[in-house]
Design an enzyme around this catalytic site. Structure first.
Site, mmCIF file in Angstrom:
data_model
loop_
_atom_site.group_PDB
_atom_site.id
_atom_site.type_symbol
_atom_site.label_atom_id
_atom_site.label_comp_id
_atom_site.label_asym_id
_atom_site.label_seq_id
_atom_site.Cartn_x
_atom_site.Cartn_y
_atom_site.Cartn_z
ATOM 1 N N LYS A 180 0.870 -1.182 0.000
ATOM 2 C CA LYS A 180 0.000 0.000 0.000
ATOM 3 C C LYS A 180 0.907 1.232 0.000
ATOM 4 O O LYS A 180 1.412 1.661 1.028
ATOM 5 C CB LYS A 180 -0.920 0.044 1.223
ATOM 6 C CG LYS A 180 -1.980 1.128 1.042
ATOM 7 C CD LYS A 180 -2.364 1.840 2.304
ATOM 8 C CE LYS A 180 -1.368 2.816 2.829
ATOM 9 N NZ LYS A 180 -1.148 4.033 2.017
ATOM 10 N N GLU A 254 10.109 1.708 10.214
ATOM 11 C CA GLU A 254 11.146 2.687 9.839
ATOM 12 C C GLU A 254 10.507 4.063 9.961
ATOM 13 O O GLU A 254 9.664 4.437 9.134
ATOM 14 C CB GLU A 254 11.591 2.446 8.392
ATOM 15 C CG GLU A 254 12.322 1.151 8.162
ATOM 16 C CD GLU A 254 13.732 1.171 8.702
ATOM 17 O OE1 GLU A 254 14.227 2.252 9.056
ATOM 18 O OE2 GLU A 254 14.333 0.088 8.775
ATOM 19 N N CYS A 288 14.411 10.996 5.899
ATOM 20 C CA CYS A 288 14.296 10.653 7.319
ATOM 21 C C CYS A 288 15.595 10.848 8.087
ATOM 22 O O CYS A 288 15.586 11.116 9.273
ATOM 23 C CB CYS A 288 13.806 9.216 7.453
ATOM 24 S SG CYS A 288 14.788 8.067 6.480
ATOM 25 N N GLU A 388 10.643 16.759 13.900
ATOM 26 C CA GLU A 388 11.021 16.502 12.510
ATOM 27 C C GLU A 388 10.269 17.477 11.599
ATOM 28 O O GLU A 388 9.040 17.504 11.595
ATOM 29 C CB GLU A 388 10.668 15.064 12.131
ATOM 30 C CG GLU A 388 11.137 14.708 10.734
ATOM 31 C CD GLU A 388 10.795 13.279 10.343
ATOM 32 O OE1 GLU A 388 9.653 12.860 10.579
ATOM 33 O OE2 GLU A 388 11.673 12.590 9.807
#
Ligand code: NAD
Length: 481
Positions: A180, A254, A288, A388
């Site tokens: 997905k 992750e 990331c 972040e």
């Protein structure tokens, strides 16, 4: 086709066929640099996911479930060849959707995934999946079997690489899979289906259903899915980890990061400057592992700021398909706003604005562009330094002693990347060994697909890449004979 000249991706790839969606919403995907419609894609829901999981389960019970590693390696190599033939157009399509500059997209959405698929084929063919040992009453065969049906859920920033980081070990292990992809990059995901079809992957081994949270949640909750492999935000990772935990499913996560670059007093600033593409501004900060906190010795902050400012001044903003461009747009209007809100926050907190700011970059009337921004004198505890941002926004943070630098690097909820700049290799090794992070660099930071990659703390659980990636897709069975 509802869209003149646009891509039409309203079919899911299920059981080796392009099936009309049963419960999907049609969404128009816009080009990040121009805001022009690029194509339509169907965003599936629980019924679509159920069909895909059913196909994956059936394929596992068929010949694929009894295939030898050598047979799987041969299919994987054909799959890699098919993807390689489509490499250039795939790379460009991803760039159009998410703003990745084309040279980077060629690596991370074409050459990289193909190379990793081939590497995992090699691992499948050469490693042993069974050992035999003596027990007190006889012998025990210790066999590693596929974990089963894998639900792979991915983010949009490197969509082909993130998908392949799950597909390749799943195939090597003999699992079947439902992918997905993120809604933002639904269009390129179906290239994987076309290539799988051309390569003759048995029906149902790979199934692809684009969709948003609704489809993702259905995949995680599905009782016939044995393992979830997820890449995305820490918030979504927590929700998925919780649901997978309740269902006692295997899960690898992750997640996000807020990594630090420690510049030691003896650092070679030319080396630091050369590393900025990869270590700090890669994909416009939509990475990331972005080392978005630059920790600098208090007395040397200005020298480092000069290097950063010169780098930002040289960036060429524009359409990622233009080979001269070095910084593309953000993936979406919504994400641009999110990034700008952090810049506004830094401005309102009174941090020194060295470059950039929350205003749209000059001359950019279309596209989701953000001005690359450098803040100086940022306290490590501030939100700009702790959360972040996932854009080209850098915080330069002064430190007093080496111990303080390490403490600050570790003082976030995350632990994904990190890099130290020094001309003293031993000192560098000592510093990185004290950094709580899954991956670290000395004088450069660049993902190595031949070695395990992943995070600690709120950056995730489990590792991808390297031969070790396979471990997450295998389950031990002990056979007493
Ligand atoms: P996101 O978490 O919003 O979405 C990621 C994927 O998860 C999408 O496919 C989304 O539809 C799906 N999803 C979201 N909530 C879900 C839920 N509750 N249940 C099931 N599926 C759900 O993240 P994003 O904005 O697409 O991506 C950016 C994030 O991804 C950043 O935090 C970045 O650090 C992270 N990321 C991590 C890595 C890594 O390897 N650690 C790599 C790339 C991106």
């Amino acid at each position: 086709m509802s869209l003149a000249g646009g891509l039409d991706r309203r079919h899911s790839f299920i059981n080796g066929q392009w099936q009309a969606s049963v419960d999907a919403e049609l969404v128009t995907i816009e080009e990040a640099a121009t805001e022009r419609p690029l194509g339509v894609a169907a965003m599936g829901g629980p019924a679509e996911i159920d069909r895909a999981v059913g196909a994956a389960r059936a394929a596992l019970a068929g010949p694929w479930g009894r295939s030898t590693p050598r047979e799987r390696a041969a299919v994987m190599r054909r799959f890699a060849d098919s993807l390689e033939r489509r490499g250039e157009s795939t790379a460009r399509l991803v760039s159009q959707q998410n703003g990745t500059i084309t040279p980077l997209s060629r690596i991370s959405n074409a050459a990289g995934p193909v190379a990793f698929l081939r590497a995992m084929a090699e691992v499948a063919q050469t490693r042993s999946f069974e050992t035999c040992r003596t027990s007190t009453k006889g012998r025990t065969i210790v066999r590693q079997e596929p974990v089963g049906v894998v639900g792979a859920i991915t983010a949009w920033n490197y969509p082909q690489l993130l998908a392949m980081s799950k597909i390749a070990p799943a195939l090597a292990a003999g699992c079947t899979l439902v992918l997905k992809p993120a809604p933002e990059t639904a269009l390129d995901a179906y290239v994987l289906g076309e290539a799988a079809e051309e390569a003759g992957l048995p029906p149902g081994v790979i199934n692809i259903v684009a969709g948003g949270v609704r489809a993702g949640e259905a995949l995680v909750a599905h009782p016939d899915v044995d393992k979830i492999a997820f890449t995305g935000s820490t918030a979504a990772g927590r929700a998925i980890g919780e649901a997978a935990g309740r269902a006692l499913k295997r899960v690898s996560l992750e997640l996000g990061g807020k990594s630090a670059a420690i510049v030691l007093p003896d650092a070679d600033l030319d080396v630091f400057a050369k590393s900025l593409d990869d270590a700090v501004f890669k994909n416009g900060g939509q990475t990331c592992t972005t080392n978005s906190r630059i920790l600098v010795p208090r007395g040397q902050a200005q020298e480092v700021l000069d290097v950063l400012a010169a780098y930002v001044d040289d960036l060429v903003l524009g359409d990622p398909l233009d080979e001269a461009v070095t910084l593309g747009p953000m993936v979406s209007d919504q994400h641009r706003e999110r990034v700008r809100n952090y810049i506004r926050l830094g401005e309102s907190e009174g941090f020194q604005l060295v470059r950039g700011g929350s205003k749209a970059p000059e001359g950019m009337t279309h596209g989701w562009f953000v001005s690359p921004t450098i803040f100086a004198g940022v306290p490590n505890g501030s939100r700009v330094a702790q959360e972040e941002i996932f854009g080209p926004v850098i915080s330069v943070i002064p430190y007093g002693s080496e111990d303080e630098a390490v403490r600050m690097a570790n003082d976030t909820p995350f632990g994904l990347g990190g890099v130290v700049f020094t001309q003293d290799h031993e000192r560098g090794l000592d510093i990185v060994s004290r950094m709580r992070s899954g991956t670290v660099g000395i004088n450069y930071y660049s993902l190595d697909m031949g070695s395990p990659f992943g995070g600690v703390k709120a950056s995730g659980i489990g590792r991808e890449f390297g031969p070790e990636a396979l471990d997450h897709y295998l389950e031990y069975k002990s056979i007493y004979v």
